[in-house]
Design an enzyme around this catalytic site. Structure first.
Site, mmCIF file in Angstrom:
data_model
loop_
_atom_site.group_PDB
_atom_site.id
_atom_site.type_symbol
_atom_site.label_atom_id
_atom_site.label_comp_id
_atom_site.label_asym_id
_atom_site.label_seq_id
_atom_site.Cartn_x
_atom_site.Cartn_y
_atom_site.Cartn_z
ATOM 1 N N GLY A 13 37.737 38.424 46.965
ATOM 2 C CA GLY A 13 37.313 39.706 46.442
ATOM 3 C C GLY A 13 38.263 40.051 45.315
ATOM 4 O O GLY A 13 39.282 39.407 45.149
ATOM 5 N N CYS A 14 37.950 41.054 44.498
ATOM 6 C CA CYS A 14 38.777 41.248 43.317
ATOM 7 C C CYS A 14 38.587 42.600 42.669
ATOM 8 O O CYS A 14 37.721 43.374 43.033
ATOM 9 C CB CYS A 14 38.438 40.207 42.249
ATOM 10 S SG CYS A 14 38.552 38.534 42.823
ATOM 11 N N ALA A 15 39.442 42.831 41.661
ATOM 12 C CA ALA A 15 39.296 43.969 40.765
ATOM 13 C C ALA A 15 39.167 43.417 39.350
ATOM 14 O O ALA A 15 39.819 42.434 39.011
ATOM 15 C CB ALA A 15 40.532 44.847 40.845
ATOM 16 N N GLY A 187 42.415 41.166 39.047
ATOM 17 C CA GLY A 187 43.339 41.154 40.189
ATOM 18 C C GLY A 187 42.618 40.481 41.333
ATOM 19 O O GLY A 187 41.458 40.760 41.595
ATOM 20 N N ASN A 213 34.323 39.428 40.023
ATOM 21 C CA ASN A 213 34.575 39.950 41.356
ATOM 22 C C ASN A 213 33.356 39.631 42.187
ATOM 23 O O ASN A 213 32.254 40.042 41.844
ATOM 24 C CB ASN A 213 34.802 41.466 41.284
ATOM 25 C CG ASN A 213 34.796 42.100 42.669
ATOM 26 O OD1 ASN A 213 35.011 41.415 43.665
ATOM 27 N ND2 ASN A 213 34.549 43.380 42.717
#
Ligand code: SF4
Ligand code: SF4
Lengths: 367, 501
Positions: A13-15, A187, A213
């Protein structure tokens, strides 16, 4: 032993965040994008952060900028021997970094500004398209030179990435020293600990960089299709395959970004049936022809390219992504807070619908 | 009696407390098992004739009947099984080759049953097909290499001829002649209602079924029965049958007794004459000959119909498929060694060919390695038994599946494997008027529609679980598959990982 990226597929998962100045002026300092992505600290877990900046190398705007990770001196020597053979290396240096106590185990990080030497290349390879040669070089080094990894290969743009939280990575690379007309940031929250810098994002090939993401469920269908066209998905990541798909459709097939969005996040057949005839015909043809490039499962991506970016959600919008604009600057991020942090008085932040791309072009005049 | 006496394989167990002597079983049994003994006022059975088709069991109003495998046994022997010994007795007394029908019943491994599907947990959401659109539409045929646009960005490219299917399941080739008219009618109507295709098999197409043409694949087999210009133009695609999973390398034989007036007219042969399809097409002895036939059929239909080439899954199937992909064919249909048939030599059915799972995996990978996967679609059949098999086949790389046996089961077939006798008690594999009437085409159609609808819903559910909302994203998506209890080599050929990896 834990497997490295590429030996195993690791969902994450991510930003993500992106900023672009439509005027094309290099008005956005690296600090700004770091501030934006830092707000979404909790969407990362310290196992990967990275940035792509466009317009950051005005002095070498016409050379390819290779950013390379080396595990050791031997890898560097071997790579440089290869580069020396086919390129005029205009400038080479270690990429300046500052120690950051949260960023450890950094590889050797080098930067080369290079111009291909056509007579040499032709001697060995015959007639060959310049961009194809660059791509081949990247694949060659990354596949065959042990411990070397070219992670940035565009012109007047560069990737900065590593294992750590994005704000620490930004600090490590001293991004405040770079001004760009467009930045994207990532991120990462992988569900495994690869601890390999090459596996961090953005992922890039030539001018295309992708931050992403999500976890695409169509991965292997996409991978096995795109590998028919000379791409090697070494990292087994979504971002890698998305980058190749965009590169293929843009560079090899000549589609514009609107059409690329329609192929990878194709409208549902029932929506196509409702379209006006001409549009429906085109859509049907696109979807039919490139059915294996449809990407399903949750994703939000920002794809940077020369003088522009495209942001896109999967067609069900299974990942958050919002956008806003103020004074010719367009902001896109996983969360609204990441935009407000750097542009507090912005109005009218909106959430683009699933499958509906935001495509922003920056003027080339300012350069 | 000598060695030709074989104790009946099945016993008819009649509960005389329940039997009301209505004689339904007697009337229903085309094999003549049941009869009424007036002297003793009792129903009796000649079990030697029973094929265990379960018709009497189903029709008996008082549930008085069951058919039980006999306990009479030869001395157990792991090498010489009872049926092996019995077959020798049969051949020793008759001198004939053994005939049988439907698919290979032997205990070979089923790879479908050793492949497991993935589902989303935490890192990406599953998708609920009841709330979100879930697409199972597929197109079969070549994909354009490049799309061309005019200066205004309008597309000028046209799609090559394709078949559009609402779900990735079609009915496979079963001829009129092998099947009854009502069975064919049911298949045609159900295919039309569900937006998929059925396939005429090699028996031609009866005029009464021409209205279902847009959902009909017309077959051209080595016997060329019923092939003429209107026939070729009547369907949505043309299938050249080179081989069949149940009997690779073997032709076909429809005995004269099954060739009544309608079958004769449809096949364009005299009534009562044997219809013999040669083993090879006598104009195709090599791949370049195949190319000629592909193009003559295209020429005959103005390049408007996709051409399918159907082959049996044999050892070098990948290389053959690659040749077919370069022959101009639009679709390749591969039939696995479990595929059904109306009649085949037993030894061929049980010993020739390879599992469809391995053939499919090898072909899909080979076509990708040669970068020609977009030039041809892959359809697989040969024992696709459920929607899960369909999903696994698509994830391995198929564009769609053919179902034959499963469709017949939906029509009532109980897999007695005696189709070659033409006495099908379920009105499916027979031409006998009274038996044919047992299959009501309205009900048959409804059952087939129900089956396809149910499978399609299950496919959507499995796709949703994997977080996939379009079948295209499942095609060739082998990461969604894991093997259990397989060797390295099997996994390598299937191109999948072992569970736990
Ligand atoms: S159908 Fe059943 S009840 Fe009727 S005669 Fe046969 S066994 Fe008896
Ligand atoms: S079609 Fe009829 S004869 Fe053939 S196996 Fe099924 S029930 Fe038996």
């Amino acid at each position: 032993m834990l497997k490295k990226e590429g030996e195993i597929r690791i969902p994450s998962g991510c930003a993500i965040s992106g900023i672009i100045d439509r005027t094309g002026r290099r008005s956005i300092n690296g600090r700004t994008i770091v501030d934006s992505i830092a707000v979404m600290h909790d969407r990362s877990n310290g196992l990967g952060g990275g940035f792509a900046g466009y317009g950051i190398y005005p002095d070498y705007a016409d050379s390819y900028a290779f950013h390379v990770f080396y595990d050791d001196l031997k890898a560097r020597q071997e790579t440089e021997r290869y580069l020396d053979r086919y390129f005029d290396v205009v400038n080479m240096s270690r990429i300046p970094v500052r120690p950051n106590r949260n960023v450890v185990d950094a590889p050797l990080i080098w930067r080369y500004f290079v111009n291909p030497l056509f007579n040499r290349i032709q001697e060995d390879r015959g007639e060959i398209d310049e961009k194809k040669f660059i791509v081949d070089t990247v694949f060659y080094v990354n596949t065959y030179i042990d411990g070397a990894y070219i992670f940035s290969s565009g012109k007047n743009m560069g990737i900065f990435k590593g294992v750590g939280y994005p704000e620490d990575i930004g600090d490590f690379y001293k991004l405040e020293d770079y001004d760009a007309y467009c930045w994207t940031a990532h991120g990462r929250y992988p569900t495994n600990t690869p601890g390999w810098w090459g596996g961090c994002h953005p992922f890039a090939l030539l001018d295309h960089s992708v931050v992403h993401n999500g976890e695409i469920s169509s991965y292997d269908a996409n991978r096995r299709y795109i590998e028919m066209f000379g791409y090697k998905c070494n990292l087994l990541t979504d971002t890698e395959v998305i980058t190749y798909i965009i590169d293929y459709l843009k560079r090899k097939k000549g589609f514009d970004y609107e059409d690329i969005a329609k192929i990878i996040a194709a409208p549902f057949w029932e929506e196509i049936d409702r379209m006006p005839e001409k549009e429906a015909r085109k859509m049907k043809l696109l979807r039919n022809t490139y059915s294996s490039l449809l990407i399903t499962g949750p994703f939000s991506i920002i794809c940077g390219f020369d003088h522009g970016l495209m942001a896109l959600n999967d067609r069900l919008k299974l990942r958050s992504m919002v956008a806003g604009e103020k004074d010719e600057v367009v902001y896109i991020a996983s969360e609204e807070a990441a935009i407000r942090r750097i542009c507090p008085d912005i109005d009218g932040i909106w959430a683009p619908r699933g499958g509906e791309p935001i495509i922003v072009h920056a003027s080339k005049e300012a350069m | 009696m000598g060695i030709e006496y074989l104790y009946p394989e099945f016993e008819v167990h009649r509960n005389f407390d329940r039997c009301i002597k209505c004689r339904v079983c007697e009337r229903q049994c085309s094999e003549g098992v049941h009869f009424y003994d007036a002297e003793d006022d009792i129903m009796r059975a000649d079990e030697s004739k029973c094929v265990d088709c379960q018709r009497c069991v189903t029709m008996c109003p008082t549930r008085a009947l069951k058919i039980v495998k006999t306990e009479n046994t030869f001395r157990p022997n792991h090498n010489w099984h009872q049926d092996t010994i019995e077959e020798i007795y049969r051949q020793a007394t008759s001198g004939g080759a053994l005939l049988s029908s439907m698919g290979n019943p032997k205990d070979y491994p089923s790879y479908w049953d050793r492949i497991l599907l993935n589902a989303s947990q935490v890192t990406n959401p599953s998708i609920d097909p009841l709330r979100e659109p879930m697409e199972t539409k597929v197109f079969l045929g070549k994909k354009p290499h490049d799309l061309e646009f005019d200066s205004h960005g309008e597309v000028i490219s046209k799609l090559p001829p394709q078949i559009e299917l609402e779900l990735p399941v079609m009915f496979s080739a079963m001829s009129f002649g092998a099947l009854s008219e009502n069975a064919h009618k049911s298949l045609a109507r159900a295919a039309t209602a569900c937006g998929t295709c059925y396939n005429t098999g090699e028996g031609g197409l009866n005029k009464s079924l021409y209205p279902y043409g847009p959902n009909t694949i017309v077959q051209v087999a080595s016997g060329r029965f019923g092939v003429h210009e209107d026939y070729l133009k009547a369907g949505c695609a043309i299938e050249i049958k080179m081989g069949q999973g149940a009997k690779p390398g073997i032709g076909g034989h429809l005995p004269g007794r099954k060739i009544g007036p309608k079958v004769a007219e449809t096949r364009m042969i005299p009534e009562g004459s044997d219809a013999i399809s040669p083993a090879p097409h006598h104009d195709i002895y090599s791949i370049e000959d195949l190319r000629q036939l592909v193009y003559s059929l295209k020429e005959a239909t103005n390049y408007e119909k996709p051409v399918i080439v159907k082959i049996a899954a044999v050892h070098n199937v990948a290389a053959i498929a690659s040749g077919i992909a370069r022959s101009g064919a639009d679709i390749i249909a591969i039939d696995g060694f479990r595929g059904g048939t109306g009649a085949a030599p037993t030894r061929i059915r049980d010993n020739v060919g390879i599992p469809i799972e391995l053939a499919l995996a090898a072909v899909d990978q080979r076509l990708r390695d040669e970068k020609i996967r977009n030039d041809i679609s892959i359809v697989v059949g040969g024992s696709i038994r459920s929607s899960a098999d369909v999903v696994k086949a698509i994830a391995l790389g198929a564009d769609a599946c053919y179902i034959g046996t499963a469709a017949l089961i939906a029509l009532g077939c109980h897999l007695c494997r005696q189709c070659q006798r033409g006495l099908c008690n379920w009105g499916i594999a027979t031409q006998r008027e009274d038996l044919c009437r047992r299959l009501n085409p309205d009900i048959g159609t409804e059952h087939l529609i129900n089956l396809l609808t149910a499978w399609n819903n299950e496919i959507k559910e499995m796709m949703g679980g994997m977080g996939i909302n379009s079948i295209e994203a499942l095609r060739g998506n082998r990461l969604m598959l894991r093997g259990v209890g397989m060797t390295e080599k099997e996994l390598e050929i299937l191109g999948i990982k072992h569970a736990g990896e």
